[in-house]
Design an enzyme around this catalytic site. Structure first.
Site, PDB file in Angstrom:
ATOM      1  N   ASN A  12      -4.827 -69.471 -49.342  1.00 34.36           N
ATOM      2  CA  ASN A  12      -3.453 -68.809 -49.603  1.00 34.36           C
ATOM      3  C   ASN A  12      -2.951 -68.478 -50.941  1.00 34.36           C
ATOM      4  O   ASN A  12      -1.852 -69.107 -50.593  1.00 34.36           O
ATOM      5  CB  ASN A  12      -2.475 -68.930 -47.968  1.00 34.36           C
ATOM      6  CG  ASN A  12      -1.580 -68.263 -47.958  1.00 34.36           C
ATOM      7  OD1 ASN A  12      -1.531 -66.766 -48.273  1.00 34.36           O
ATOM      8  ND2 ASN A  12      -0.389 -68.733 -47.008  1.00 34.36           N
ATOM      9  N   ARG A  90      -6.960 -66.436 -46.798  1.00 30.95           N
ATOM     10  CA  ARG A  90      -6.087 -65.726 -45.969  1.00 30.95           C
ATOM     11  C   ARG A  90      -5.639 -64.327 -46.871  1.00 30.95           C
ATOM     12  O   ARG A  90      -5.851 -64.050 -48.126  1.00 30.95           O
ATOM     13  CB  ARG A  90      -4.172 -66.297 -46.282  1.00 30.95           C
ATOM     14  CG  ARG A  90      -3.343 -65.644 -45.186  1.00 30.95           C
ATOM     15  CD  ARG A  90      -2.155 -66.163 -45.472  1.00 30.95           C
ATOM     16  NE  ARG A  90      -1.545 -65.785 -44.709  1.00 30.95           N
ATOM     17  CZ  ARG A  90       0.047 -64.946 -45.665  1.00 30.95           C
ATOM     18  NH1 ARG A  90       0.661 -65.555 -46.331  1.00 30.95           N
ATOM     19  NH2 ARG A  90       0.989 -63.890 -44.444  1.00 30.95           N
ATOM     20  N   HIS A 179       1.140 -61.042 -39.637  1.00 29.71           N
ATOM     21  CA  HIS A 179       1.904 -62.890 -39.398  1.00 29.71           C
ATOM     22  C   HIS A 179       0.193 -62.990 -38.125  1.00 29.71           C
ATOM     23  O   HIS A 179       0.926 -63.838 -37.062  1.00 29.71           O
ATOM     24  CB  HIS A 179       2.788 -63.178 -38.473  1.00 29.71           C
ATOM     25  CG  HIS A 179       3.722 -63.499 -38.830  1.00 29.71           C
ATOM     26  ND1 HIS A 179       5.200 -62.898 -39.478  1.00 29.71           N
ATOM     27  CD2 HIS A 179       3.775 -64.144 -40.536  1.00 29.71           C
ATOM     28  CE1 HIS A 179       5.967 -63.322 -40.340  1.00 29.71           C
ATOM     29  NE2 HIS A 179       5.049 -64.155 -40.825  1.00 29.71           N
ATOM     30  N   HIS A 207       7.566 -65.269 -33.549  1.00 31.21           N
ATOM     31  CA  HIS A 207       6.889 -66.302 -35.124  1.00 31.21           C
ATOM     32  C   HIS A 207       8.563 -66.088 -36.128  1.00 31.21           C
ATOM     33  O   HIS A 207       8.681 -65.560 -36.405  1.00 31.21           O
ATOM     34  CB  HIS A 207       6.132 -65.988 -35.631  1.00 31.21           C
ATOM     35  CG  HIS A 207       5.475 -66.810 -36.852  1.00 31.21           C
ATOM     36  ND1 HIS A 207       4.423 -67.245 -37.007  1.00 31.21           N
ATOM     37  CD2 HIS A 207       6.456 -66.802 -38.336  1.00 31.21           C
ATOM     38  CE1 HIS A 207       4.501 -67.962 -38.317  1.00 31.21           C
ATOM     39  NE2 HIS A 207       5.648 -67.801 -38.754  1.00 31.21           N
ATOM     40  N   GLY A 209       9.879 -67.726 -38.990  1.00 30.34           N
ATOM     41  CA  GLY A 209       9.968 -68.607 -40.340  1.00 30.34           C
ATOM     42  C   GLY A 209      10.817 -67.954 -41.051  1.00 30.34           C
ATOM     43  O   GLY A 209      11.703 -67.347 -40.784  1.00 30.34           O
ATOM     44  N   ARG A 240      14.761 -60.956 -46.051  1.00 30.72           N
ATOM     45  CA  ARG A 240      14.235 -59.426 -45.898  1.00 30.72           C
ATOM     46  C   ARG A 240      15.177 -59.112 -44.633  1.00 30.72           C
ATOM     47  O   ARG A 240      15.744 -59.642 -43.423  1.00 30.72           O
ATOM     48  CB  ARG A 240      12.937 -58.993 -45.100  1.00 30.72           C
ATOM     49  CG  ARG A 240      12.123 -59.519 -46.545  1.00 30.72           C
ATOM     50  CD  ARG A 240      10.349 -59.247 -45.639  1.00 30.72           C
ATOM     51  NE  ARG A 240       9.801 -60.360 -46.390  1.00 30.72           N
ATOM     52  CZ  ARG A 240       8.737 -60.769 -45.769  1.00 30.72           C
ATOM     53  NH1 ARG A 240       8.326 -60.830 -44.372  1.00 30.72           N
ATOM     54  NH2 ARG A 240       8.050 -61.926 -46.291  1.00 30.72           N
ATOM     55  N   ARG A 284      18.515 -73.751 -41.577  1.00 29.67           N
ATOM     56  CA  ARG A 284      19.077 -75.728 -41.218  1.00 29.67           C
ATOM     57  C   ARG A 284      20.532 -75.177 -42.212  1.00 29.67           C
ATOM     58  O   ARG A 284      21.222 -75.998 -41.622  1.00 29.67           O
ATOM     59  CB  ARG A 284      18.220 -76.276 -42.032  1.00 29.67           C
ATOM     60  CG  ARG A 284      18.707 -77.084 -41.167  1.00 29.67           C
ATOM     61  CD  ARG A 284      17.343 -78.372 -41.588  1.00 29.67           C
ATOM     62  NE  ARG A 284      16.245 -77.790 -42.392  1.00 29.67           N
ATOM     63  CZ  ARG A 284      14.651 -78.348 -42.881  1.00 29.67           C
ATOM     64  NH1 ARG A 284      14.582 -79.753 -41.962  1.00 29.67           N
ATOM     65  NH2 ARG A 284      14.166 -78.153 -43.207  1.00 29.67           N
ATOM     66  N   GLY A 330       8.716 -71.909 -38.898  1.00 29.36           N
ATOM     67  CA  GLY A 330      10.139 -73.225 -39.113  1.00 29.36           C
ATOM     68  C   GLY A 330      10.771 -73.368 -37.344  1.00 29.36           C
ATOM     69  O   GLY A 330      11.284 -74.204 -37.298  1.00 29.36           O
ATOM     70  N   GLU A 385      -1.882 -71.578 -39.058  1.00 31.27           N
ATOM     71  CA  GLU A 385      -2.515 -70.810 -39.060  1.00 31.27           C
ATOM     72  C   GLU A 385      -3.335 -71.447 -39.820  1.00 31.27           C
ATOM     73  O   GLU A 385      -4.536 -70.591 -40.094  1.00 31.27           O
ATOM     74  CB  GLU A 385      -1.577 -69.663 -39.875  1.00 31.27           C
ATOM     75  CG  GLU A 385      -0.851 -69.464 -39.230  1.00 31.27           C
ATOM     76  CD  GLU A 385       0.418 -68.325 -40.413  1.00 31.27           C
ATOM     77  OE1 GLU A 385       1.986 -68.798 -40.349  1.00 31.27           O
ATOM     78  OE2 GLU A 385       0.216 -67.006 -40.886  1.00 31.27           O
TER      79      GLU A 385
HETATM   80  P1  ADP Z   1       7.513 -69.589 -43.799  1.00 36.71           P
HETATM   81  O1  ADP Z   1       7.604 -68.312 -43.243  1.00 36.71           O
HETATM   82  O2  ADP Z   1       8.092 -70.133 -45.407  1.00 36.71           O
HETATM   83  O3  ADP Z   1       6.241 -70.986 -44.048  1.00 36.71           O
HETATM   84  P2  ADP Z   1       8.730 -72.331 -42.239  1.00 36.71           P
HETATM   85  O4  ADP Z   1       8.097 -71.435 -41.637  1.00 36.71           O
HETATM   86  O5  ADP Z   1       8.703 -73.540 -43.009  1.00 36.71           O
HETATM   87  O6  ADP Z   1       8.892 -70.616 -43.436  1.00 36.71           O
HETATM   88  O7  ADP Z   1      10.174 -71.803 -41.801  1.00 36.71           O
HETATM   89  C1  ADP Z   1      11.113 -72.293 -42.720  1.00 36.71           C
HETATM   90  C2  ADP Z   1      12.799 -72.258 -41.775  1.00 36.71           C
HETATM   91  O8  ADP Z   1      12.797 -73.015 -40.708  1.00 36.71           O
HETATM   92  C3  ADP Z   1      13.560 -71.729 -42.545  1.00 36.71           C
HETATM   93  O9  ADP Z   1      14.618 -71.051 -42.241  1.00 36.71           O
HETATM   94  C4  ADP Z   1      14.241 -73.676 -42.050  1.00 36.71           C
HETATM   95  O10 ADP Z   1      15.835 -73.894 -42.476  1.00 36.71           O
HETATM   96  C5  ADP Z   1      13.812 -73.359 -40.775  1.00 36.71           C
HETATM   97  N1  ADP Z   1      13.985 -75.018 -40.352  1.00 36.71           N
HETATM   98  C6  ADP Z   1      13.240 -75.984 -40.085  1.00 36.71           C
HETATM   99  N2  ADP Z   1      13.419 -76.679 -39.679  1.00 36.71           N
HETATM  100  C7  ADP Z   1      14.776 -76.544 -39.058  1.00 36.71           C
HETATM  101  C8  ADP Z   1      15.855 -77.098 -38.041  1.00 36.71           C
HETATM  102  N3  ADP Z   1      15.681 -78.566 -37.793  1.00 36.71           N
HETATM  103  N4  ADP Z   1      16.649 -76.237 -37.362  1.00 36.71           N
HETATM  104  C9  ADP Z   1      17.032 -74.875 -37.597  1.00 36.71           C
HETATM  105  N5  ADP Z   1      15.669 -74.664 -38.868  1.00 36.71           N
HETATM  106  C10 ADP Z   1      15.091 -75.316 -39.336  1.00 36.71           C
END
Ligand code: ADP
Length: 403
Positions: A12, A90, A179, A207, A209, A240, A284, A330, A385
């Site tokens: 990727n 990807r 996505h 989704h 993240g 964004r 987080r 995430g 993915e």
């Molecule tokens: P990407 O799109 O870069 O792959 P991810 O799917 O890893 O990103 O998601 C990242 C997001 O997930 C961040 O905003 C992170 O704070 C959030 N996240 C991960 N663990 C937790 C948690 N325990 N509580 C709240 N948010 C979380």
């Protein structure tokens, strides 16, 4: 015992980073994964993860080719290199041309190049990854897996913008959605988890993240999604903005004298959770700050949830029936608070949270988080993915061998 006789390397490739995953046969977890960062910068490095252990290797300012060669060197040392039977890549944008994953040929590469104007930030980097890997591993098949492909089933009414249709015909301006690989994987998992009929179901998948999108899936097919011509439309994301009245952009540009590139940076890199909170793009961090009374963090999370609930409700109208709302990514997989806040807003659709099970879903755990009397279910499903790309790659190889 893991069979390492047939390995698939998943690549990727971004403009300054590359993610790698090595999958064995149909195994869902990578045997090894690696992230090359800051490529082309003095601090470029490769972080390799295997069995929970991380090793960091300097790339001495090297770029994508150096990162790939380092990774191939590691595979060679392990005696795995000769077992790599295929490479899966990807690709962000497949336009209307690519409706499914495909093996890469010179002709396909030319067609992918031609689509670069639709995704100038992403596709050239993806293509660089394909070319670099094909040069390094010329004797194995390479497959391209497109983020947009799953959404090519959207009906015209869902993918069309209300602008003069010359913009579509001459410039390709329409909604493509992104996505897709994640939404496709999660949709298939949801059928298993919830025991749904593959030919008769309705899902909305969120989704969430750093990038975030929601998709309506009717009987296995995407029928509407929140991202559009680019991944900027729709939900609030890490940096964004998601939806904004284009009229506001005219106003900002006129009043502050911003150029188009500056507007691009404002909306893609300085907005979303980061811009709203003035603190962080990380959910987080914002949840913790909100607990300590940070007003910007509260506003950011409130706007995120408001927009998400509005989209889920809107997307449900593209279905015959809403069986379930699925959370992934995430935030979707780990944040019980954000799920709870969203499901509370969906009470109007008859959704009722089971707070206890909701609190148990994090760190890859999957399951239903609504109570028995909830009108539709909500569930958490961990996306994968990379495995989906490995799976598609093996399928593309099998199909071409059978042909
Ligand atoms: P990407 O799109 O870069 O792959 P991810 O799917 O890893 O990103 O998601 C990242 C997001 O997930 C961040 O905003 C992170 O704070 C959030 N996240 C991960 N663990 C937790 C948690 N325990 N509580 C709240 N948010 C979380």
């Amino acid at each position: 015992m893991i069979d390492i006789r047939s390995l698939v390397l998943v690549v990727n490739c971004g403009s300054s980073s590359v993610k790698f995953g090595v999958f064995a046969g149909t195994g869902r977890e990578p045997l090894l994964s690696a992230l090359a960062e800051n490529l082309g910068q003095p601090e470029s490095r490769l972080v390799v993860k295997e069995k929970g252990e991380k090793t960091e290797i300097s790339l001495d300012g090297g770029s994508h080719d150096v990162a790939l060669q380092k990774l191939l060197g590691i595979l060679d040392q392990k005696g795995w290199l000769s077992s790599v039977v295929a490479v899966g890549h990807r690709m962000v944008h497949g336009g209307e041309r690519f409706t499914a994953s495909t093996l890469v040929t010179d002709e396909i590469l030319r067609e992918m190049d031609a689509l670069s104007n639709l995704a100038p930030l992403h596709n050239p980097a993806n293509i660089l990854g394909v070319r670099t890997a094909m040069a390094a591993l010329p004797n194995v098949p390479h497959a391209a897996v497109f983020d947009t492909a799953f959404h090519t089933t959207m009906p015209q009414a869902a993918f069309t913008y209300a602008v003069p249709q010359d913009c579509y015909r001459n410039l390709g301006v329409r909604r493509y959605g992104f996505h897709g690989t994640s939404h496709r994987f999660v949709a298939a998992e949801a059928i298993e988890l919830l025991g749904l009929d593959p030919n008769d179901h309705g899902l909305v998948i969120a989704h969430l993240g750093n990038g975030a999108s929601a998709t309506a899936v009717l009987n296995g097919k995407s029928v509407d999604t929140s991202m559009g011509f680019t991944p900027l439309e729709g939900l609030v994301m890490g940096t964004r903005s998601g939806d904004i009245d284009p009229g506001a952009l005219f106003h900002i540009a006129r009043e502050d004298g911003l150029t188009i590139d500056e507007l691009d940076t404002l909306l893609n890199r300085k907005s979303g959770l980061l811009g709203l909170s003035g603190l962080s793009n990380d959910c987080r961090t914002l949840e913790n700050a909100e607990k300590e009374g940070h007003e910007g963090a509260k506003l950011a999370l409130d706007v995120f949830v408001h927009r998400l609930a509005r989209y889920i409700g809107g997307l449900a109208t593209s279905l015959d029936r809403l069986d379930a709302v699925i959370f992934t990514g995430g935030i979707g997989e780990n944040s019980a608070t954000m799920r709870q806040r969203t499901i509370d807003r969906l009470a109007v659709l008859g959704l009722k949270l089971d707070a206890e099970t909701n609190g148990q879903m994090f760190g890859g755990r999957c399951g239903v988080i609504t109570s028995k009397d909830s009108k539709a279910a909500a569930a958490v499903i961990a996306t994968n993915e990379e495995w989906m790309i490995a799976h598609d790659t093996l399928e593309a190889v099998a199909t071409s061998t059978a042909a």
